[in-house]
Motif scaffolding. Sequence first.
Motif, PDB file in Angstrom:
ATOM      1  N   ALA A 411      28.621 -35.809  38.564  1.00 29.91           N
ATOM      2  CA  ALA A 411      29.277 -36.286  37.355  1.00 29.91           C
ATOM      3  C   ALA A 411      29.318 -37.797  37.255  1.00 29.91           C
ATOM      4  O   ALA A 411      29.457 -38.352  36.166  1.00 29.91           O
ATOM      5  CB  ALA A 411      30.716 -35.736  37.285  1.00 29.91           C
ATOM      6  N   ILE A 412      29.178 -38.498  38.387  1.00 26.97           N
ATOM      7  CA  ILE A 412      29.231 -39.957  38.338  1.00 26.97           C
ATOM      8  C   ILE A 412      28.111 -40.517  37.468  1.00 26.97           C
ATOM      9  O   ILE A 412      28.220 -41.603  36.897  1.00 26.97           O
ATOM     10  CB  ILE A 412      29.174 -40.540  39.761  1.00 26.97           C
ATOM     11  CG1 ILE A 412      29.695 -41.974  39.768  1.00 26.97           C
ATOM     12  CG2 ILE A 412      27.769 -40.470  40.352  1.00 26.97           C
ATOM     13  CD1 ILE A 412      29.958 -42.518  41.154  1.00 26.97           C
ATOM     14  N   LEU A 417      25.881 -43.706  32.948  1.00 24.89           N
ATOM     15  CA  LEU A 417      25.123 -43.704  31.695  1.00 24.89           C
ATOM     16  C   LEU A 417      25.872 -44.478  30.625  1.00 24.89           C
ATOM     17  O   LEU A 417      25.292 -45.290  29.892  1.00 24.89           O
ATOM     18  CB  LEU A 417      24.883 -42.261  31.245  1.00 24.89           C
ATOM     19  CG  LEU A 417      24.109 -42.061  29.935  1.00 24.89           C
ATOM     20  CD1 LEU A 417      22.713 -42.656  30.039  1.00 24.89           C
ATOM     21  CD2 LEU A 417      24.034 -40.579  29.587  1.00 24.89           C
ATOM     22  N   GLY A 418      27.188 -44.261  30.530  1.00 25.22           N
ATOM     23  CA  GLY A 418      27.990 -45.046  29.595  1.00 25.22           C
ATOM     24  C   GLY A 418      27.941 -46.525  29.916  1.00 25.22           C
ATOM     25  O   GLY A 418      27.935 -47.371  29.012  1.00 25.22           O
ATOM     26  N   GLY A 419      27.881 -46.865  31.216  1.00 26.12           N
ATOM     27  CA  GLY A 419      27.805 -48.266  31.606  1.00 26.12           C
ATOM     28  C   GLY A 419      26.525 -48.935  31.135  1.00 26.12           C
ATOM     29  O   GLY A 419      26.530 -50.109  30.769  1.00 26.12           O
ATOM     30  N   ILE A 420      25.418 -48.198  31.137  1.00 24.34           N
ATOM     31  CA  ILE A 420      24.150 -48.751  30.644  1.00 24.34           C
ATOM     32  C   ILE A 420      24.313 -49.226  29.205  1.00 24.34           C
ATOM     33  O   ILE A 420      23.817 -50.305  28.831  1.00 24.34           O
ATOM     34  CB  ILE A 420      23.032 -47.695  30.741  1.00 24.34           C
ATOM     35  CG1 ILE A 420      22.710 -47.391  32.195  1.00 24.34           C
ATOM     36  CG2 ILE A 420      21.771 -48.161  29.998  1.00 24.34           C
ATOM     37  CD1 ILE A 420      21.751 -46.220  32.388  1.00 24.34           C
ATOM     38  N   SER A 462      14.335 -38.180  36.410  1.00 24.87           N
ATOM     39  CA  SER A 462      14.419 -36.734  36.596  1.00 24.87           C
ATOM     40  C   SER A 462      14.674 -36.418  38.057  1.00 24.87           C
ATOM     41  O   SER A 462      14.532 -37.267  38.941  1.00 24.87           O
ATOM     42  CB  SER A 462      13.130 -36.052  36.133  1.00 24.87           C
ATOM     43  OG  SER A 462      12.021 -36.518  36.894  1.00 24.87           O
ATOM     44  N   SER A 463      15.063 -35.193  38.305  1.00 23.61           N
ATOM     45  CA  SER A 463      15.303 -34.700  39.653  1.00 23.61           C
ATOM     46  C   SER A 463      15.012 -33.209  39.659  1.00 23.61           C
ATOM     47  O   SER A 463      14.839 -32.600  38.591  1.00 23.61           O
ATOM     48  CB  SER A 463      16.754 -34.964  40.068  1.00 23.61           C
ATOM     49  OG  SER A 463      17.632 -34.118  39.347  1.00 23.61           O
ATOM     50  N   HIS A 468      16.080 -34.689  32.626  1.00 28.71           N
ATOM     51  CA  HIS A 468      16.299 -36.010  32.035  1.00 28.71           C
ATOM     52  C   HIS A 468      17.686 -36.519  32.389  1.00 28.71           C
ATOM     53  O   HIS A 468      18.595 -35.744  32.702  1.00 28.71           O
ATOM     54  CB  HIS A 468      16.150 -35.947  30.510  1.00 28.71           C
ATOM     55  CG  HIS A 468      14.787 -35.525  30.055  1.00 28.71           C
ATOM     56  ND1 HIS A 468      13.659 -36.295  30.254  1.00 28.71           N
ATOM     57  CD2 HIS A 468      14.371 -34.405  29.401  1.00 28.71           C
ATOM     58  CE1 HIS A 468      12.609 -35.682  29.746  1.00 28.71           C
ATOM     59  NE2 HIS A 468      13.013 -34.533  29.232  1.00 28.71           N
ATOM     60  N   PHE A 469      17.846 -37.861  32.309  1.00 29.40           N
ATOM     61  CA  PHE A 469      19.121 -38.509  32.611  1.00 29.40           C
ATOM     62  C   PHE A 469      19.656 -38.070  33.972  1.00 29.40           C
ATOM     63  O   PHE A 469      20.855 -37.855  34.154  1.00 29.40           O
ATOM     64  CB  PHE A 469      20.162 -38.214  31.521  1.00 29.40           C
ATOM     65  CG  PHE A 469      19.825 -38.779  30.174  1.00 29.40           C
ATOM     66  CD1 PHE A 469      19.864 -40.145  29.940  1.00 29.40           C
ATOM     67  CD2 PHE A 469      19.455 -37.936  29.126  1.00 29.40           C
ATOM     68  CE1 PHE A 469      19.552 -40.669  28.694  1.00 29.40           C
ATOM     69  CE2 PHE A 469      19.144 -38.454  27.871  1.00 29.40           C
ATOM     70  CZ  PHE A 469      19.184 -39.820  27.655  1.00 29.40           C
ATOM     71  N   ALA A 470      18.773 -37.954  34.949  1.00 36.98           N
ATOM     72  CA  ALA A 470      19.172 -37.468  36.267  1.00 36.98           C
ATOM     73  C   ALA A 470      19.721 -38.583  37.149  1.00 36.98           C
ATOM     74  O   ALA A 470      20.408 -38.312  38.134  1.00 36.98           O
ATOM     75  CB  ALA A 470      17.994 -36.802  36.964  1.00 36.98           C
TER      76      ALA A 470
END
Length: 545
Positions: A411-412, A417-420, A462-463, A468-470
Motif C-alpha cells: 500500500a505504500i 504515487l500521490g507524492g509524484i 510493473s512487477s 502497472h503502477f507497481a
Amino acid sequence: MRNVDIVQLSVFVLFLAAVTVVGFLAARWRRGQTLMHLDEWGLGGRGFGTFVTWFLLGGDLYTAYTFIAVPAAVFAGGAMGFWAVPYGAIAYPLVFLIGPRLWSVSHRHGYVTTADFVHGRFGSRALGLAVALTGILAMMPYIALQLVGVQAVLTVMGITGTGPAADLPLFLAFALLAAYTYTSGLRAPALISFVKDTLLYLVVIVAIVYIPARLGGWGNVFDSAEAALSKPDPATGRPSGSLVTNEMTHWAYGTLALGSSLALFIYPHTVTGALAAGRRDVVRRNAAMLPAYSVVLGLLALLGYMALADPGVVAAVREAGNPQLAVPFLFDAAFPAWFAGVAFAAIGVGALVPAAIMSIAASNLFTRNVYTAFLRPDATPEEETRVAQLVSLLVKAGALVFVFAFGRSLAINMQLLGGIWVVQTFPALALGVFTRWFHRWALLAGWAAGMVYGTWTAYLSSSPAQEHFASPLAEIPFLERNGYVALTAFVLNMLVVVALTVAFRAFGVPDGADETSPADYTADAADRLAAPEDPGRALTGEGPR
C-alpha cells in the motif's frame, strides 16, 4: 478462513464507536456562529493553538501509512523501508521556512487552499486550477491507503469473505468517515486526534518493550530478520532485501527520502492543518516539535523486523500473499486478545483521522478553485460550504476506486504515487512564498511536463503481482540507478520552468498581477485584510481587500 476473534473485534468496535461519537460532538466544539462557512467547516475557525495544532498535524502526517505501510515495506525489503524515517528530518526545516510565510499570506488574504495562494501570487486562474486538480488527485491514493489499513486489521480479526463481502470493511470505513466529516468538518479529526495519538504512543511503547522480549531479544530479532531477507525471492531469484542498504539501493533510498520531504508540507491536508492555526508562531513551534514523531516512526519501522523474526507471522503473511498484514498478524500473535484489539483500534483510528482531513482538504480545493472560481463566482459562503460537504463524500468514493483499481499488496506505493503528483506543485507553492521571478506560464508548462513524465513512468513500472503502477522507482536518466520518480520529474519540471521563464522574460510575454505584498508574508493574526464574514472574495473580485 479465520474465525472471528470476538474479544478483539469488540474492543476495536468500542473504540471506533467512541471516536465516531466524538466526531459528531465536535460540531459543537469551539464553534463559531455557524459551521456553514469554509473558515469554520474547512479550517476549524482558524483558531487552533499550539497544543491542538500539534495533535492535528500529527494526526495529519502519521497515518495508517505509519502503522501498516512502513513496517510492511521493511518486512518485504528490509532497510529500504526505513527511507520514511530520515525524510522527516529533511522536511521539517523546510516546513519551518515555508510554513509561517504561507500561513501569514493566507491569513492576511483569507486564502483557504494552496491554489488560492498560487492564483493570487501569480495572477493565473489556470495555474491555480492545475494546483487544485493535482491536490485532489494526490489525495485519492493517500485516502485509499488509510482504507487499506482498516481492511488489514479487520482481515486479521477474521472479518473476511468473497466477492462484495470481502470489500465490506472498506464501505463501512467510508460510511464512518462520510458521516462525521460531513457534519463536523475539520473539528472532528482535530478532536479525535487526541485519542489517536494516545493510542499510538501506548501501543508503540508496549510493542517495543514486550515483543522483542517475547522473541528472544533484539539480537535474535535482527539475526532472524537478516536470515529471512537473505533468502531468494521465488519471483526474482534474488534476496528480497537486507538489514542495511547496499550500493544498488543507495540512490533509491536517498531519492525516496528527499522526494518525499519535498512533498510532505505541500500536500493539501498538511497545509489545511497548518492554516487552521490561530497564530503564525503556532506553525513555527510545531515545525520545531514535530520531528519527535519521527522517533516513533523509526520504532514502528522496526515492527517489520519483528514480524520477520516470528515464523508464524511469516507463514501467515505468505499464505495471505499480502505484506500489509505483517503488523496485524504480529499483534495478533504477540498480544493477548484484549490488547490486540486496542492495537487494532489504534490503527483504525490512525486511518480515519487523516482520511477525514484529506477529504476536507480535497473538497476545499474543489469548492474554492473549481466551483467558485469557474462555475459560481457569486456563491454565498453557505453554498460554498454545502458544496464542500458533498464533495468530501465524492472524494472518499474516488479513493475507493484507487483501492479497487490498484494492487493492495504494498500500500505504500499508493502514497508514493500521490507524492509524484504533488511534488510538481512545489515550484509554484513552496518557492512562490519566497520569489515571484518564475513566469506563470513557465510554471504551468513545468507542472505539465513533470506530471506527464512522472505519471507515464510510474504507469510503465510493473512487477509479477501488478502490471502497472507497481513501483514509484525508475531508472534515473544518465545514472543507471533507480530513483524516486517524483524527484526526477521535479528536476524536469524545474528545468522547464527556469528555461521558459528566461525566454518569456526576454520576449516580454505579459505576466500576471501579484495581489500580495512583502509585508503579507510576515503578518500575524491581527493583520487580516479580508472581512471575516466574507473571506476569499478577493479571488472573484468581490469584497474588501
